[in-house]
Write an enzyme that holds these catalytic residues in place. Structure first.
Site, PDB file in Angstrom:
ATOM      1  N   ALA A  24       0.778  -1.237   0.000  1.00  0.00           N
ATOM      2  CA  ALA A  24       0.000   0.000   0.000  1.00  0.00           C
ATOM      3  C   ALA A  24       0.815   1.296   0.000  1.00  0.00           C
ATOM      4  CB  ALA A  24      -0.954  -0.017   1.189  1.00  0.00           C
ATOM      5  N   CYS A  25       1.494   1.565  -1.117  1.00  0.00           N
ATOM      6  CA  CYS A  25       2.241   2.813  -1.203  1.00  0.00           C
ATOM      7  C   CYS A  25       1.304   4.025  -1.277  1.00  0.00           C
ATOM      8  CB  CYS A  25       3.223   2.791  -2.365  1.00  0.00           C
ATOM      9  SG  CYS A  25       2.523   2.299  -3.933  1.00  0.00           S
ATOM     10  N   HIS A  26       0.012   3.790  -1.494  1.00  0.00           N
ATOM     11  CA  HIS A  26      -0.947   4.898  -1.476  1.00  0.00           C
ATOM     12  C   HIS A  26      -1.066   5.506  -0.072  1.00  0.00           C
ATOM     13  CE1 HIS A  26      -3.402   1.263  -0.676  1.00  0.00           C
ATOM     14  NE2 HIS A  26      -4.082   2.051   0.158  1.00  0.00           N
TER      15      HIS A  26
END
Length: 164
Positions: free
Chosen positions: A130-132
């Site tokens: 989850a780089c968001h």
């Protein structure tokens, strides 16, 4: 990766291209037009079979029913990138962190923030890793390989942002 498996999955953020190695480990999740994203190559094997679990978990995540992925993944990067990705994996659903916080977690100097950003941009497992959840130190929505609109959609799904 020789002749990986691939499939596509319709999602609320657009079609997802999933690839897996011969052992069935997920090697990438990308969207069309993604910076550094994958495209199907000649010789790749189109087969949804190796992706049953990934498809179920992604569908549950997009429905708001899954908070943490539990999938075999095999994303390869430099030692530094893999350390950044491991730090990213520790950021829980529904929360955010900053590039600087990840650098600090790694014991890297403040000057490493750009390198952290580069490692996040090279993340081959969009949504699953989850780089968001990484935002600017001032709370701004900064770079996301899948596009800022998708980033904001994912953060709204996780309850980080209100409806826009």
């Amino acid at each position: 990766m020789d002749n990986p498996y691939w499939t596509e999955l319709a999602s609320p953020v657009g079609p997802l291209l999933l690839t897996a190695d011969a052992d069935g480990a997920l090697t990438s999740v990308s969207v069309p037009g993604q910076k550094g994203g994958r495209t199907v190559q000649e010789g790749w094997r189109h087969d949804a079979g190796p992706f049953r679990e990934a498809t179920e978990q992604l569908t549950a995540y997009f429905a708001g029913d899954l908070k943490e992925f539990d999938l075999p993944v095999r994303a390869q990067g430099t030692e530094f990138r893999e350390r950044v990705w491991a730090a990213l994996d520790a950021v829980p659903y529904g929360s955010t962190t900053t590039y600087g916080a990840i650098a600090a977690r790694l014991g890297a100097p403040r000057a490493a923030i750009r390198a952290v950003g580069g490692a996040l941009g090279a993340n081959p497992l969009l949504v699953v890793r989850a780089c968001h959840r990484v935002i600017g130190a001032d709370g701004t929505m900064t770079g996301y390989a899948g596009g800022l609109e998708r980033k904001m959609w994912l953060l709204r799904l996780e309850g980080v942002l209100g409806d826009a």
